[in-house]
Scaffold this active site. Structure first.
Site, PDB file in Angstrom:
ATOM      1  N   LYS D 171       0.837  -1.198   0.000  1.00  0.00           N
ATOM      2  CA  LYS D 171       0.000   0.000   0.000  1.00  0.00           C
ATOM      3  C   LYS D 171       0.883   1.263   0.000  1.00  0.00           C
ATOM      4  CE  LYS D 171      -3.413   2.877   0.643  1.00  0.00           C
ATOM      5  NZ  LYS D 171      -4.722   3.064   0.077  1.00  0.00           N
ATOM      6  N   LYS D 239      -0.155  11.885   5.179  1.00  0.00           N
ATOM      7  CA  LYS D 239       0.093  10.857   6.204  1.00  0.00           C
ATOM      8  C   LYS D 239       0.789   9.654   5.578  1.00  0.00           C
ATOM      9  CE  LYS D 239      -2.801   7.659   6.781  1.00  0.00           C
ATOM     10  NZ  LYS D 239      -3.819   6.613   6.972  1.00  0.00           N
TER      11      LYS D 239
END
Ligand SMILES: NC(=O)C1=CN([C@@H]2O[C@H](COP(=O)(O)OP(=O)(O)OC[C@H]3O[C@@H](n4cnc5c(N)ncnc54)[C@H](OP(=O)(O)O)[C@@H]3O)[C@@H](O)[C@H]2O)C=CC1
Ligand SMILES: NC(=O)C1=CN([C@@H]2O[C@H](COP(=O)(O)OP(=O)(O)OC[C@H]3O[C@@H](n4cnc5c(N)ncnc54)[C@H](OP(=O)(O)O)[C@@H]3O)[C@@H](O)[C@H]2O)C=CC1
Ligand SMILES: NC(=O)C1=CN([C@@H]2O[C@H](COP(=O)(O)OP(=O)(O)OC[C@H]3O[C@@H](n4cnc5c(N)ncnc54)[C@H](OP(=O)(O)O)[C@@H]3O)[C@@H](O)[C@H]2O)C=CC1
Lengths: 294, 294, 294, 294
Positions: D171, D239
């Protein structure tokens, strides 16, 4: 005479602790490996067998440890400084760690009734031995004033730069500028060398103008001689650039050159240059250019 | 006394030509705009109406022009220096231009029987006025020796750094380091300011250690005071970084920080800061961080 | 049937010229080395002994040459296309060159009474052979309409993107995106490989989402298999990124990732990977990380 | 039918939980704010008042929370999943968090007798609603096989990519490539726009070749129309790039483009664009170039 607990007797910590002994203070040192404690005892200090033993009765606790997790463990952890130190004790962490950790330590210390300062240094092993470190101090001004006589034993320049964490922030800025300047000099030297320029006169003329820097003055000769004995190791500078990049992100500050030089320092380390002086960034540039003989 | 043709009487060229007059030389100056020629005449020199007029009979021709195409036009072009100067004339180009152009000029000059040097300077307008420039010289050592007495009128540090083009190469390296160091200081100051650090003591302690540099010493105060009167303009530094990036590419040298700072200087210019001092890179960083009040 | 002069019978030019022959046109080809001209003759075209010989009597002149200086020489130089072609001739330069050069060529061609287009291609040797190139065309719409029937012989996608130079600008943007995407995939694969991830399923899932790209689809398998036969050579892509960085500077556009990937492509070349496919950027990343076995 | 606890009913979690209800499973949801729990109840699930209440009796626990600290709190913290879940429970964390945290969670879960997977997703809110997410799964193959039937309710592509943490690593690689590709497209579009290129045909021809990507296909139209409603927010991507840069550092991998795009995403956020779609990197490039009207 002050009773001082000194935790972390490594390359930097041991000579600093010795300087405090020499200045007439009572220094009780702790380090996990016994050998180093012994050296402090030989120099007139006292070796303690644990953090609590070192800290009990101390008016001042100094820590000089590798990284943020070490400081967290030694100060905040079980049987740590906060558990053992008396109220009012002055805690001076001189390790180079993350500003956020320094702020947490200060906060927790204050809750436990201690007075905390973050006071990282620059100047290297030589500066530690000679007592000529630069020390950048964050925390309350009153605590700084209280610590100043001791800090002046350790350093030639001792400056209060702001509230808790500010010392670490300035140290991070220092590491950003130093790494970046070394990399710039490395790029410039490689560029010159590839174009048949005579490097020594070139360095001389560069040093004389606006391109001049402490890096050019103190590191260029070693770089030209391919002499990379530390000094300050790539591995430690890599740790510090991690602090720069992360704390800039937390602070909402963009540091494009800082981010790129952090990658290049990481590359030097990944290529096995971690034990060399940070001026070995030169080898990294040469390898990028296919000009390396190493 | 030497008969000198001086082409390019701008911010740098005019005070340099005046210093040569003051040192007792016969200086014939040319500049396209008449006003500037007049100023040289006022100072005891002679104003010429064209390049050939200035150059005819000169023992030494000095050029101080904006960029590579200007030097190509004035030296190599029609009715240019090579067309007009006598065999054996010493041609000293002191403009900051591409090393490749400097090599072409030297080659063509040599074919025309001239002796050429590239001799770019650093030190700014003040250094030109005071005669304290740093001068980095490329070309044959014998030509350098011949030019040295004149160059020492203009500069405090005059260094031979290698064959034709080497002067420009060193100047390019200088501009790489200067731009990079300004950017590093800009990132560091913004980082500190965002975290409530007191900037003046911080700059003091940074200056004292390995992070110290001429940039920090001479530019940080102005940056903190937000005083960006040039000095050296962003526009000119942008031109110079174009030279760095292009000539590094030709030389097969990789300059990662150089390439990034070239982008940031281009950004400053694109944002309309081209007329400010190069220390205005600070404004660029602040805008990136959304911290700008401008 | 159109009479076409085709200059530059290399990897791309020869199959393109053959496709025009096959489509029924009269193609007179020129290339400096005789061997390549011969191949066109074998395929039913005609070999000319010089540019003027090829160009004389042609309705359309197509050039497919390595770089900007080659196009300048062949088109603008002595005994070049402009000297030899009749008024009204359509000049289609399909080489990948600097947008500024393309604009100069168009300007000069127009002054000489020719109609010029810049029409660089993407799709590689295979696309040239198959006649399925993408062709991005700059110049006047009317000229584009006139050239379209021929261009559709050579390519599957033929798009008019703006005035003179616009074709080259789009091609440069293409090369920026392609190089950057290869580098991103190279960083991602190295990152995954270092952390014990199974690469083939990882590539599969990455391809399925917003990270999917033609690069991932066509290049990742070769990268995993360490198969770097070109395809498109690092050397050529390096040339093209030089165009991107320079023309962005001229246009006042900041391309931070473009500038960094240009350095990394230059590094690959400097390390001796110039003859490999541009997907060899992967080797560059691995060497940076000390993970290379090459 | 499986009894599932679902913790984190936000933009992604709620539609995922609903899909599980729709597929016939018994879903007990928890979220701190009551409003969101109510929506799950409306859709046929059950709202729990605490993590323990949701988890007790569940065969499978799914978490879909914002960031690493949230997962640590909910899973490892007091009254967390590990405290409440029965031995053998399958814990599937589908949040995007740091690989190192995922490995810690898996380790601690295993010590507590649970079977853990990290299974972050891509595909956005739409993919969550439609049940067409891409799901990249790390952990033991047997656990993956056990979870597969449920995961196939949520996603169209469900791939096992390696041991614990590998899902998060893939990811992170995905986020690196996506951010980088958006930035490349932003640089290319700005570059084209500054040079009078027609953007729509340009995008068309770029999409057809090796520069083609899902980003170009799905985001370029919005970028040209200056439509930046998320989609995926700059804040979240910021983030995620923090995770990329930090975990690359831990893994000893150098990601130069990754590091630069992380800075540019940080800049977008610092400039107040955090709530916009990540394709707003275009605005960042335009501001850098002084071309912004915003
Ligand atoms: N070296 C340099 O030139 C400079 C270093 N610094 C900074 O100073 C700090 C110290 O660096 P340096 O002295 O070089 O590092 P060293 O690794 O030499 O010293 C660290 C010492 O801490 C001890 N230590 C680690 N963990 C513990 C623990 N839990 N309890 C007690 N002692 C512990 C170690 O000994 P043991 O493992 O046996 O316990 C070791 O002796 C670092 O933050 C560094 O970045 C700053 C400026 C210059
Ligand atoms: N290869 C590829 O995959 C792609 C290439 N391109 C672009 O297409 C262009 C051509 O590339 P490619 O075919 O690969 O290159 P090549 O080097 O294979 O071909 C160029 C040809 O031009 C000839 N040439 C060079 N100078 C002259 C001159 N002065 N007069 C006449 N002929 C000359 C050369 O032959 P000689 O030296 O014998 O005269 C050579 O045959 C380049 O701009 C490239 O960037 C675009 C897309 C893909
Ligand atoms: N949005 C997107 O397009 C995509 C998001 N992701 C990732 O999926 C994850 C979730 O994202 P998204 O759904 O958008 O985020 P949201 O902020 O919409 O949802 C997170 C939910 O978690 C709840 N939550 C937070 N802390 C706790 C806690 N301690 N106990 C219980 N519930 C808690 C929050 O509600 P409350 O505060 O009321 O408790 C909130 O409803 C993130 O890691 C994101 O990076 C992945 C792909 C695409």
């Amino acid at each position: 005479m002050t009773r001082i607990a000194f935790v972390g007797l490594g390359i930097m910590g041991l000579p600093m602790a010795k300087n405090l002994v020499r200045a007439g203070h009572e220094v009780v040192g702790y380090n996990r490996s016994e050998a180093k404690r012994g050296k402090l005892a030989d120099a007139g200090g006292t070796a303690a067998g644990s953090v609590p033993e070192a800290v009990r009765g101390a008016e001042v606790v100094i820590t000089m440890l590798p990284d943020s997790p070490d400081v967290e463990a030694v100060v905040l952890g079980r049987e740590g400084v906060l558990d053992s130190a008396g109220r009012g004790t002055l805690l001076v962490d001189m390790s180079t760690i993350a500003p956020a950790t320094a702020r947490t330590v200060a906060q927790r210390a204050s809750e436990a009734g201690l007075r905390a300062l973050d006071a990282p240094v620059s100047g290297g092993e030589q500066g530690a031995v000679d007592g000529t470190l630069s020390i950048m101090v964050g925390g309350e001004r009153a605590h700084f004033d209280a610590a100043l006589p001791l800090l002046e034993v350790l350093g030639a320049t001792v400056v209060h730069v702001g509230p808790a964490g500010a010392g670490q922030t300035v140290k991070a800025a220092n590491q950003l500028i130093v790494a970046g300047t070394i990399q710039l000099v490395a790029e410039a030297l490689t560029y010159l060398d590839a174009q048949a320029v005579e490097l020594e006169p070139a360095v001389r003329v560069l040093s004389g103008g606006l391109a001049g820097s402490a890096v050019l003055e103190r590191k260029a000769t070693g770089m030209l001689a391919r002499e990379f004995t530390p000094g300050f190791r790539v591995d430690l500078h890599h740790k510090d650039l991690g602090i720069v990049v992360d704390s800039a992100r937390e602070a909402g500050v963009v540091v494009p050159l800082g981010a790129v030089v952090a990658q290049l320092m990481a590359a030097a380390r990944a290529q096995g240059l971690g034990e060399l002086d940070h001026s070995a960034l030169l080898l990294g540039v040469e390898r990028l250019c296919g000009r390396s003989s190493d």
